[in-house]
Design an enzyme around this catalytic site. Structure first.
Site, PDB file in Angstrom:
ATOM      1  N   HIS A  74      69.352   5.659 135.430  1.00 40.57           N
ATOM      2  CA  HIS A  74      68.630   6.885 135.753  1.00 40.57           C
ATOM      3  C   HIS A  74      69.504   8.121 135.589  1.00 40.57           C
ATOM      4  O   HIS A  74      69.001   9.193 135.279  1.00 40.57           O
ATOM      5  CB  HIS A  74      68.056   6.795 137.170  1.00 40.57           C
ATOM      6  CG  HIS A  74      66.809   5.986 137.252  1.00 40.57           C
ATOM      7  ND1 HIS A  74      65.576   6.521 137.535  1.00 40.57           N
ATOM      8  CD2 HIS A  74      66.596   4.665 137.048  1.00 40.57           C
ATOM      9  CE1 HIS A  74      64.656   5.572 137.521  1.00 40.57           C
ATOM     10  NE2 HIS A  74      65.271   4.440 137.230  1.00 40.57           N
ATOM     11  N   SER A  91      75.055  13.797 137.287  1.00 41.91           N
ATOM     12  CA  SER A  91      74.221  14.853 137.870  1.00 41.91           C
ATOM     13  C   SER A  91      73.270  14.319 138.921  1.00 41.91           C
ATOM     14  O   SER A  91      72.868  15.049 139.830  1.00 41.91           O
ATOM     15  CB  SER A  91      73.437  15.578 136.769  1.00 41.91           C
ATOM     16  OG  SER A  91      72.498  14.712 136.146  1.00 41.91           O
TER      17      SER A  91
END
Length: 359
Positions: A74, A91
């Site tokens: 992901h 991130s």
């Protein structure tokens, strides 16, 4: 196939097969612990390895190992040549307040909470740690392929764009899933279907919140191609009373099946063994800006001197883990996917019908 429902990330997919940063010349070095590596920078990862094995993974192919695989995917899949994103840059942890609110990332908060303290303690970038943890987690799952690790990902400077359309969902069509994976890294249909083998160590927490930890396979602690048989059995039941979007009926009590696992007809080609499991990392752990190559194979060979049971070349599957029908099933329960090529014939395990407990 890959969604908020599953820990299906096996490979780091940031700018795969793109132009990478200049590599640091490799020169063998000896670490303070006596390990020999191809690059001195790799020595920094031995303390990380020694910490996360007992303290994050509990030395087992358990829920934290499964979650590490999913998190690595992901974080990396939030990238598109046209849509932007930094790929496997961490991130999803650095900007967790934003990215964990994206629906496809539902359920990843536990993995982020688990990994964040280790990242801070070892002063490594989130992008590097996520991919290192995923690679190490596979070494704990019997039958899993050995994948490499490359370090040098910079700190994320911005969140990934909203992954609606970037993260393949279980209710997506096969065509759209294949198109997304091709866009993200040039993956072929055979590559994508082979990646479904990761679902043999997968579980769902958010498809039906009343039954958390529902496995996708009747042997969820083994990484094997048995899943390619089970997803082709004729479904008769759901594991709970509230099937989620993209969930289809399973043939095994307590087992969850996703629409995107069940539909690809090519599955039948892989039930007798997956040659891609022997060749990974083919498209593995590449990101823009990588500067140092630290093959996990090299690291694991040295660590195996002290914990050999954890790090053979590959933890073998048990002798009785070869392709079979779950107990209680028969060959006629196979839902034939290809009219011109019959599904291989298997015998069923003996004993009462298989029931899968929650993970």
């Amino acid at each position: 196939m890959y969604s908020r429902y599953i820990p299906a990330a096996l490979l780091s997919l940031a700018n795969i097969r793109s132009v990478y940063g200049a590599s640091t010349p490799e020169k063998r070095a000896t670490c303070s612990g006596g390990q020999s590596v191809k690059n001195a920078a790799c020595c920094a990862w031995f303390p990380v390895l020694e910490d996360i094995l007992p303290n994050m993974f509990n030395n087992e192919c358990g829920d934290d190992a499964h979650s590490a695989l999913r998190l690595s995917f992901h974080d990396a899949i939030g990238f598109s040549p046209s849509g932007g994103g930094g790929g496997a840059d961490g991130s999803i942890i650095t900007f967790s307040d934003i990215e964990l609110a994206y629906p496809p990332n539902d359920g990843l908060d536990d993995a982020v909470t688990t990994q964040s303290p280790f990242i801070a303690a070892h002063n490594v970038t989130a992008g590097d740690f996520i991919q290192f943890a995923a690679a190490v987690s596979l070494s704990l799952c019997p039958g899993a392929p050995r994948v490499g690790f490359m370090m040098g990902r910079p700190k994320a400077t911005a969140p990934s764009p909203s992954p609606n359309g970037l993260v393949p969902e279980p209710f997506d069509t096969v065509d759209s899933i294949l198109a997304r994976m091709k866009d993200a890294g040039g993956f072929t249909p055979t590559d994508v279907v082979a990646l479904l083998a990761s679902h043999s160590v997968a579980g769902a927490d958010t498809v039906d919140p009343t039954i958390p930890g529902t496995p996708f396979d009747s042997t969820p602690s083994l990484f094997d191609t048995q899943i390619f048989i089970e997803v082709q059995l004729r479904g008769t039941m759901f594991p709970g009373s509230n099937p989620g979007e993209g969930e289809v009926e399973s043939a095994v009590a307590g087992e969850m099946r996703l629409q995107s696992d069940h539909l690809p007809a090519i599955l039948r080609r892989l039930v007798l063994g997956n040659p891609l499991l022997e060749t990974w990392p083919a498209p593995s752990q590449h990101s823009k800006g990588l500067s140092t190559r630290c093959p996990l194979l090299d690291t694991v060979q040295r660590i195996s001197l002290t914990v050999p049971t954890l790090f053979p070349h590959r933890l073998p599957l048990p002798a009785n883990a070869g392709p079979h029908l779950p107990a209680g099933q028969k060959q006629s329960d196979i839902e034939q996917a290809c009219a011109t090529s019959p599904f291989p014939t298997f015998t069923a395990q003996s004993g009462p019908a298989t029931t899968v407990p929650a993970m």
